[in-house]
Design a protein around this motif. Structure first.
Motif, PDB file in Angstrom:
ATOM      1  N   LEU A 135       0.870  -1.192   0.000  1.00 29.09           N
ATOM      2  CA  LEU A 135       0.000   0.000   0.000  1.00 29.09           C
ATOM      3  C   LEU A 135       0.903   1.237   0.000  1.00 29.09           C
ATOM      4  O   LEU A 135       1.719   1.416   0.906  1.00 29.09           O
ATOM      5  CB  LEU A 135      -0.910   0.001   1.241  1.00 29.09           C
ATOM      6  N   ASP A 136       0.743   2.055  -1.025  1.00 30.70           N
ATOM      7  CA  ASP A 136       1.520   3.279  -1.133  1.00 30.70           C
ATOM      8  C   ASP A 136       0.744   4.364  -0.371  1.00 30.70           C
ATOM      9  O   ASP A 136      -0.165   4.986  -0.906  1.00 30.70           O
ATOM     10  CB  ASP A 136       1.663   3.615  -2.627  1.00 30.70           C
ATOM     11  N   ILE A 137       1.107   4.531   0.895  1.00 29.48           N
ATOM     12  CA  ILE A 137       0.297   5.367   1.791  1.00 29.48           C
ATOM     13  C   ILE A 137       0.488   6.853   1.470  1.00 29.48           C
ATOM     14  O   ILE A 137       1.599   7.358   1.442  1.00 29.48           O
ATOM     15  CB  ILE A 137       0.679   5.112   3.270  1.00 29.48           C
ATOM     16  N   ARG A 138      -0.626   7.513   1.206  1.00 33.34           N
ATOM     17  CA  ARG A 138      -0.570   8.950   0.924  1.00 33.34           C
ATOM     18  C   ARG A 138      -1.002   9.781   2.122  1.00 33.34           C
ATOM     19  O   ARG A 138      -0.608  10.915   2.289  1.00 33.34           O
ATOM     20  CB  ARG A 138      -1.445   9.279  -0.292  1.00 33.34           C
ATOM     21  N   GLN A 139      -1.844   9.164   2.957  1.00 30.09           N
ATOM     22  CA  GLN A 139      -2.390   9.925   4.082  1.00 30.09           C
ATOM     23  C   GLN A 139      -2.716   8.948   5.203  1.00 30.09           C
ATOM     24  O   GLN A 139      -3.208   7.840   4.935  1.00 30.09           O
ATOM     25  CB  GLN A 139      -3.691  10.579   3.611  1.00 30.09           C
ATOM     26  N   SER A 140      -2.472   9.356   6.450  1.00 30.77           N
ATOM     27  CA  SER A 140      -2.921   8.570   7.600  1.00 30.77           C
ATOM     28  C   SER A 140      -3.848   9.455   8.407  1.00 30.77           C
ATOM     29  O   SER A 140      -3.420  10.476   8.934  1.00 30.77           O
ATOM     30  CB  SER A 140      -1.733   8.146   8.460  1.00 30.77           C
ATOM     31  N   LEU A 141      -5.104   9.068   8.487  1.00 32.57           N
ATOM     32  CA  LEU A 141      -6.121   9.921   9.105  1.00 32.57           C
ATOM     33  C   LEU A 141      -6.440   9.446  10.518  1.00 32.57           C
ATOM     34  O   LEU A 141      -6.856   8.302  10.714  1.00 32.57           O
ATOM     35  CB  LEU A 141      -7.423   9.833   8.315  1.00 32.57           C
ATOM     36  N   ALA A 142      -6.278  10.327  11.493  1.00 30.56           N
ATOM     37  CA  ALA A 142      -6.732  10.023  12.855  1.00 30.56           C
ATOM     38  C   ALA A 142      -8.167  10.536  12.934  1.00 30.56           C
ATOM     39  O   ALA A 142      -8.397  11.731  13.100  1.00 30.56           O
ATOM     40  CB  ALA A 142      -5.851  10.718  13.874  1.00 30.56           C
ATOM     41  N   VAL A 143      -9.124   9.649  12.771  1.00 27.81           N
ATOM     42  CA  VAL A 143     -10.532  10.076  12.686  1.00 27.81           C
ATOM     43  C   VAL A 143     -11.150  10.074  14.085  1.00 27.81           C
ATOM     44  O   VAL A 143     -11.031   9.092  14.816  1.00 27.81           O
ATOM     45  CB  VAL A 143     -11.344   9.147  11.757  1.00 27.81           C
ATOM     46  N   ASP A 144     -11.805  11.178  14.398  1.00 28.73           N
ATOM     47  CA  ASP A 144     -12.535  11.264  15.659  1.00 28.73           C
ATOM     48  C   ASP A 144     -13.964  10.793  15.386  1.00 28.73           C
ATOM     49  O   ASP A 144     -14.550  11.160  14.373  1.00 28.73           O
ATOM     50  CB  ASP A 144     -12.520  12.735  16.107  1.00 28.73           C
ATOM     51  N   THR A 145     -14.498   9.957  16.259  1.00 29.11           N
ATOM     52  CA  THR A 145     -15.859   9.466  16.026  1.00 29.11           C
ATOM     53  C   THR A 145     -16.690   9.683  17.288  1.00 29.11           C
ATOM     54  O   THR A 145     -16.137   9.855  18.371  1.00 29.11           O
ATOM     55  CB  THR A 145     -15.881   7.954  15.674  1.00 29.11           C
ATOM     56  N   PRO A 146     -18.024   9.614  17.167  1.00 27.55           N
ATOM     57  CA  PRO A 146     -18.868   9.754  18.375  1.00 27.55           C
ATOM     58  C   PRO A 146     -18.632   8.617  19.363  1.00 27.55           C
ATOM     59  O   PRO A 146     -19.076   8.685  20.501  1.00 27.55           O
ATOM     60  CB  PRO A 146     -20.297   9.667  17.823  1.00 27.55           C
TER      61      PRO A 146
END
Ligand code: HPA
Length: 245
Positions: free
Chosen positions: A18-29
């Motif tokens: 996987l050629d990682i372009r972005q790592s998202l720390a997602v906040d969820t409810p």
């Protein structure tokens, strides 16, 4: 074009290639997901990847925040989920190294946060879950496994147990009487939450041990880890085939 997400289970905390372009720390409810959602290119397609047990592998099946994981993937743009699960084999065809794309499941878990439809509802909602997996997505996995030339079953009933302990031989005998073919600890509530969030969902299960009582030997982590190492190359090449279409 469908945006796919891969949920990696035991043995797949990173998607090799996987050629990682972005790592998202997602906040969820529901709090934090198991790991950051990785977005990148795999097999020439934009794909999302989430390690179910975290990276490194540290969250046991009953502690996975399934709600946060599914919510985060939806939030990040996923439309279809390919879930990878290690399982024990119950049916005689389900030998170590065999693949199964289950068409049904039975949920034996308890006490897990299992729904996004609990609080602040405008209306009580009951999802249809007669067929827990997306048939088109299942067919894509089956076609990819056939092209890979590996041993697989295009249907099966997945039993989801609570874990983290493995089952007793009597529990497995009961699951067999119930019609279950494979047993794992992470298929639920993941599949149901995907349905609630209107995400297509299918499971690629890799058999990593004979279920309790199905072999004379004690089930060891070493045996499971070896089967995961042996099978993961086929898992990733099957996923790549699905993505390439
Ligand atoms: N039982 C439950 N979950 C599992 C097993 C098993 O035998 N093997 C891998 N995950």
């Amino acid at each position: 074009m469908t945006v796919y997400a891969i949920i990696g289970g035991s043995g797949l905390t990173r998607l090799e290639g996987l050629d990682i372009r972005q790592s998202l720390a997602v906040d969820t409810p529901y709090g934090a997901p198991s790991a950051e959602v990785q977005i990148g290119e795999y097999a020439g397609k934009e794909v999302l990847f989430l390690a179910r047990h975290g990276h490194p592998h540290r969250i046991p099946p009953h502690r996975v925040n399934y709600r946060a994981n599914l919510w985060a993937l939806k939030q990040a743009g996923a439309e279809a989920i390919l879930a990878v699960n290690a399982v024990g084999g119950i049916h005689p065809a389900m030998v170590t190294g065999h693949f199964c794309v289950p068409h049904q499941l039975i949920d034996y878990t308890s006490g897990r946060e299992h729904t996004c439809f609990a609080d602040n509802l405008e209306q009580v909602t009951h999802i249809d879950f007669s067929n827990p997996y997306s048939e088109p997505l299942r067919q894509q996995l089956i076609a990819a496994l056939a092209a890979e030339g590996v041993g697989y079953s295009g249907q099966g009933v997945y039993a989801c147990t609570q874990g983290p302990r493995l089952e007793t031989a009597a529990e497995i005998a009961r699951l067999e009487r119930d019609g279950c073919d494979i047993v794992g600890m992470t298929g639920m509530p993941e599949a149901a939450l995907a349905r609630e969030l209107e995400l297509d969902y299918a499971c690629l299960a890799l058999v990593v041990n004979p279920a309790a009582g199905k072999s004379a030997a004690v089930i060891s982590m070493a045996e499971i880890e070896q089967a995961l190492r042996d099978g993961m190359g086929k898992v990733t090449s099957t996923l790549a085939r699905v993505l390439k279409g």
